[in-house]
Write a protein that holds these residues in place. Structure first.
Motif, PDB file in Angstrom:
ATOM      1  N   HIS A  63       0.835  -1.205   0.000  1.00  0.00           N
ATOM      2  CA  HIS A  63       0.000   0.000   0.000  1.00  0.00           C
ATOM      3  C   HIS A  63       0.870   1.255   0.000  1.00  0.00           C
ATOM      4  O   HIS A  63       1.939   1.276   0.597  1.00  0.00           O
ATOM      5  N   GLY A  66      -1.961   7.724   0.077  1.00  0.00           N
ATOM      6  CA  GLY A  66      -2.767   8.339  -0.971  1.00  0.00           C
ATOM      7  C   GLY A  66      -3.547   7.325  -1.784  1.00  0.00           C
ATOM      8  O   GLY A  66      -4.443   7.679  -2.549  1.00  0.00           O
ATOM      9  N   GLN A  67      -3.245   6.058  -1.621  1.00  0.00           N
ATOM     10  CA  GLN A  67      -3.899   5.003  -2.383  1.00  0.00           C
ATOM     11  C   GLN A  67      -5.371   4.890  -2.012  1.00  0.00           C
ATOM     12  O   GLN A  67      -5.738   4.921  -0.855  1.00  0.00           O
ATOM     13  N   ARG A  68      -6.200   4.744  -3.023  1.00  0.00           N
ATOM     14  CA  ARG A  68      -7.616   4.443  -2.821  1.00  0.00           C
ATOM     15  C   ARG A  68      -7.955   3.137  -3.520  1.00  0.00           C
ATOM     16  O   ARG A  68      -8.605   2.266  -2.952  1.00  0.00           O
ATOM     17  N   LYS A  69      -7.509   3.026  -4.764  1.00  0.00           N
ATOM     18  CA  LYS A  69      -7.820   1.844  -5.553  1.00  0.00           C
ATOM     19  C   LYS A  69      -7.241   0.598  -4.896  1.00  0.00           C
ATOM     20  O   LYS A  69      -6.085   0.582  -4.473  1.00  0.00           O
ATOM     21  N   LEU A  71      -8.077  -0.829  -2.073  1.00  0.00           N
ATOM     22  CA  LEU A  71      -8.128  -0.899  -0.610  1.00  0.00           C
ATOM     23  C   LEU A  71      -9.403  -1.607  -0.121  1.00  0.00           C
ATOM     24  O   LEU A  71      -9.385  -2.316   0.875  1.00  0.00           O
ATOM     25  N   GLY A  83     -17.191   4.773   2.970  1.00  0.00           N
ATOM     26  CA  GLY A  83     -16.011   5.298   2.279  1.00  0.00           C
ATOM     27  C   GLY A  83     -16.353   6.481   1.410  1.00  0.00           C
ATOM     28  O   GLY A  83     -17.409   7.062   1.566  1.00  0.00           O
ATOM     29  N   PRO A  84     -15.474   6.908   0.548  1.00  0.00           N
ATOM     30  CA  PRO A  84     -14.272   6.189   0.149  1.00  0.00           C
ATOM     31  C   PRO A  84     -13.166   6.261   1.198  1.00  0.00           C
ATOM     32  O   PRO A  84     -13.109   7.187   1.990  1.00  0.00           O
ATOM     33  N   TRP A  85     -12.300   5.270   1.161  1.00  0.00           N
ATOM     34  CA  TRP A  85     -11.177   5.176   2.081  1.00  0.00           C
ATOM     35  C   TRP A  85      -9.866   5.353   1.325  1.00  0.00           C
ATOM     36  O   TRP A  85      -9.715   4.879   0.210  1.00  0.00           O
ATOM     37  N   TYR A  86      -8.940   6.030   1.950  1.00  0.00           N
ATOM     38  CA  TYR A  86      -7.617   6.268   1.389  1.00  0.00           C
ATOM     39  C   TYR A  86      -6.567   5.883   2.421  1.00  0.00           C
ATOM     40  O   TYR A  86      -6.792   6.055   3.613  1.00  0.00           O
ATOM     41  N   VAL A  88      -3.757   6.905   4.535  1.00  0.00           N
ATOM     42  CA  VAL A  88      -3.279   8.221   4.965  1.00  0.00           C
ATOM     43  C   VAL A  88      -1.911   8.152   5.645  1.00  0.00           C
ATOM     44  O   VAL A  88      -1.216   9.160   5.744  1.00  0.00           O
ATOM     45  N   ALA A  99      -6.087   4.363   7.450  1.00  0.00           N
ATOM     46  CA  ALA A  99      -6.967   4.846   6.377  1.00  0.00           C
ATOM     47  C   ALA A  99      -7.929   5.868   6.944  1.00  0.00           C
ATOM     48  O   ALA A  99      -8.131   5.963   8.136  1.00  0.00           O
TER      49      ALA A  99
END
Length: 99
Positions: A63, A66-69, A71, A83-86, A88, A99
């Protein structure tokens, strides 16, 4: 901002789509590469605001901040609805993704 600069300088790659891969891997998937070289190390995904465990990851190295895709599959199903969850933050010493 980077796209704007590429356009301003008329760079030949200004219209290329974004890539999240690593060019030196060729056709090897990023997760396969990481799993071969670093293995799996399951740990918690923690809500950065509440401190609650909201999922389980297979290794902090899978991971990026900044990633969202990608997760969502690692989160508890009830959590995905809010969500959406990122990602952090990450704490490799505690094997935690926030996240």
């Amino acid at each position: 901002e980077v796209r704007k600069l590429a356009e301003d300088f008329d760079l030949p790659n200004r219209n290329r789509p974004d890539s999240q891969g690593l060019c030196f891997l060729g056709k090897v998937k990023f997760t396969d590469f990481m799993r071969i070289h670093l293995g799996d190390s399951p740990g918690d995904i923690v809500d950065a605001v509440t401190g609650e465990v909201i999922g389980t990851h297979h290794g902090v190295w899978f991971h990026t901040v900044g990633q969202r895709k990608g997760l969502g599959p690692f989160l508890i199903p009830q959590v995905t609805a809010v969500g959406p969850w990122y990602v952090v933050a990450k704490d490799p010493s505690k094997n935690v993704v926030y996240a």
